[in-house]
Design a protein around this motif. Structure first.
Motif, PDB file in Angstrom:
ATOM      1  N   LYS A   3      -9.107   9.863  -9.550  1.00 59.87           N
ATOM      2  CA  LYS A   3      -8.472   9.549  -8.271  1.00 59.87           C
ATOM      3  C   LYS A   3      -7.894   8.142  -8.369  1.00 59.87           C
ATOM      4  N   VAL A   4      -6.974   7.824  -7.482  1.00 58.63           N
ATOM      5  CA  VAL A   4      -6.429   6.469  -7.446  1.00 58.63           C
ATOM      6  C   VAL A   4      -6.652   5.879  -6.058  1.00 58.63           C
ATOM      7  N   LYS A   5      -6.622   4.558  -6.005  1.00 56.51           N
ATOM      8  CA  LYS A   5      -6.719   3.853  -4.727  1.00 56.51           C
ATOM      9  C   LYS A   5      -5.384   3.183  -4.456  1.00 56.51           C
ATOM     10  N   ILE A   6      -4.957   3.245  -3.207  1.00 58.53           N
ATOM     11  CA  ILE A   6      -3.693   2.625  -2.813  1.00 58.53           C
ATOM     12  C   ILE A   6      -3.976   1.364  -2.011  1.00 58.53           C
ATOM     13  N   MET A  25      -1.202  13.555  -4.188  1.00 57.77           N
ATOM     14  CA  MET A  25      -0.812  12.440  -3.338  1.00 57.77           C
ATOM     15  C   MET A  25      -0.013  12.962  -2.147  1.00 57.77           C
ATOM     16  N   GLU A  26      -0.148  12.277  -1.008  1.00 55.55           N
ATOM     17  CA  GLU A  26       0.667  12.617   0.159  1.00 55.55           C
ATOM     18  C   GLU A  26       0.901  11.359   0.973  1.00 55.55           C
ATOM     19  N   PHE A  27       1.864  11.449   1.908  1.00 50.57           N
ATOM     20  CA  PHE A  27       2.061  10.349   2.850  1.00 50.57           C
ATOM     21  C   PHE A  27       1.002  10.436   3.934  1.00 50.57           C
ATOM     22  N   ASP A  28       0.429   9.297   4.316  1.00 48.26           N
ATOM     23  CA  ASP A  28      -0.464   9.322   5.467  1.00 48.26           C
ATOM     24  C   ASP A  28       0.355   9.061   6.732  1.00 48.26           C
ATOM     25  N   SER A  29      -0.311   8.970   7.863  1.00 48.20           N
ATOM     26  CA  SER A  29       0.405   8.922   9.141  1.00 48.20           C
ATOM     27  C   SER A  29       1.243   7.662   9.301  1.00 48.20           C
ATOM     28  N   ASP A  30       0.937   6.599   8.550  1.00 46.62           N
ATOM     29  CA  ASP A  30       1.766   5.396   8.673  1.00 46.62           C
ATOM     30  C   ASP A  30       2.788   5.267   7.544  1.00 46.62           C
ATOM     31  N   GLY A  31       3.035   6.378   6.840  1.00 44.18           N
ATOM     32  CA  GLY A  31       4.104   6.396   5.857  1.00 44.18           C
ATOM     33  C   GLY A  31       3.750   5.781   4.513  1.00 44.18           C
ATOM     34  N   LYS A  32       2.480   5.527   4.303  1.00 41.77           N
ATOM     35  CA  LYS A  32       2.028   4.985   3.018  1.00 41.77           C
ATOM     36  C   LYS A  32       1.398   6.102   2.203  1.00 41.77           C
ATOM     37  N   ALA A  33       1.273   5.860   0.897  1.00 48.61           N
ATOM     38  CA  ALA A  33       0.706   6.889   0.023  1.00 48.61           C
ATOM     39  C   ALA A  33      -0.800   6.988   0.210  1.00 48.61           C
ATOM     40  N   ASN A  34      -1.308   8.211  -0.012  1.00 49.63           N
ATOM     41  CA  ASN A  34      -2.722   8.472   0.111  1.00 49.63           C
ATOM     42  C   ASN A  34      -3.122   9.453  -0.982  1.00 49.63           C
ATOM     43  N   CYS A  35      -4.239   9.197  -1.640  1.00 47.71           N
ATOM     44  CA  CYS A  35      -4.711  10.104  -2.692  1.00 47.71           C
ATOM     45  C   CYS A  35      -5.660  11.121  -2.083  1.00 47.71           C
ATOM     46  N   ILE A  36      -5.319  12.404  -2.244  1.00 46.10           N
ATOM     47  CA  ILE A  36      -6.119  13.458  -1.628  1.00 46.10           C
ATOM     48  C   ILE A  36      -6.901  14.279  -2.647  1.00 46.10           C
ATOM     49  N   ALA A  55       0.824  -1.164  -6.320  1.00 44.91           N
ATOM     50  CA  ALA A  55      -0.146  -0.895  -5.257  1.00 44.91           C
ATOM     51  C   ALA A  55      -1.214   0.120  -5.667  1.00 44.91           C
ATOM     52  N   ILE A  56      -1.115   0.645  -6.892  1.00 46.96           N
ATOM     53  CA  ILE A  56      -2.026   1.727  -7.303  1.00 46.96           C
ATOM     54  C   ILE A  56      -3.062   1.219  -8.293  1.00 46.96           C
ATOM     55  N   GLU A  57      -4.313   1.493  -7.952  1.00 47.62           N
ATOM     56  CA  GLU A  57      -5.426   1.197  -8.860  1.00 47.62           C
ATOM     57  C   GLU A  57      -6.105   2.505  -9.236  1.00 47.62           C
ATOM     58  N   ILE A  58      -6.499   2.626 -10.491  1.00 42.36           N
ATOM     59  CA  ILE A  58      -7.194   3.827 -10.938  1.00 42.36           C
ATOM     60  C   ILE A  58      -8.691   3.646 -10.731  1.00 42.36           C
ATOM     61  N   GLY A  59      -9.342   4.689 -10.211  1.00 39.98           N
ATOM     62  CA  GLY A  59     -10.788   4.668 -10.073  1.00 39.98           C
ATOM     63  C   GLY A  59     -11.251   4.787  -8.648  1.00 39.98           C
TER      64      GLY A  59
END
Ligand code: SF4
Length: 59
Positions: A3-6, A25-36, A55-59
Motif C-alpha cells: 500500500k502507499v501513503k499520500i 487508487m482513487e480520488f477522495d472527496s477533496d480531490g486528492k489521491a487515496n490508496c484503497i 506526495a507518495i510514500e511506500i508502506g
C-alpha cells in the motif's frame, strides 16, 4: 504487494497515480489521491517516482 501513503498537504490531485494504479487508487472527496488496496511492488515504486510533487510514500 504494497500500500502507499499520500501526503495530502502535497498532493495536487493530478490523477497520475490513479490512472496508473486504477484498482488501488482513487480520488477522495477533496480531490486528492487515496490508496484503497495493495498493488504490485513495481507499480507502487512507479507511481511514487512519477508523482510530480513527491506526495507518495511506500508502506
Ligand atoms: S500523482 Fe501525486 S499529485 Fe498526482 S494525484 Fe497522485 S499523489 Fe496526488
Amino acid at each position: 504487494m504494497k500500500k502507499v501513503k499520500i501526503n495530502k498537504d502535497l498532493c495536487i490531485g493530478c490523477g497520475s497515480c490513479i490512472a496508473e494504479a486504477q484498482n488501488s487508487m482513487e480520488f477522495d472527496s477533496d480531490g486528492k489521491a487515496n490508496c484503497i488496496a495493495e498493488m504490485d511492488d513495481n507499480i507502487a515504486e512507479s507511481i511514487k517516482n512519477n508523482c510530480p510533487v513527491n506526495a507518495i510514500e511506500i508502506g
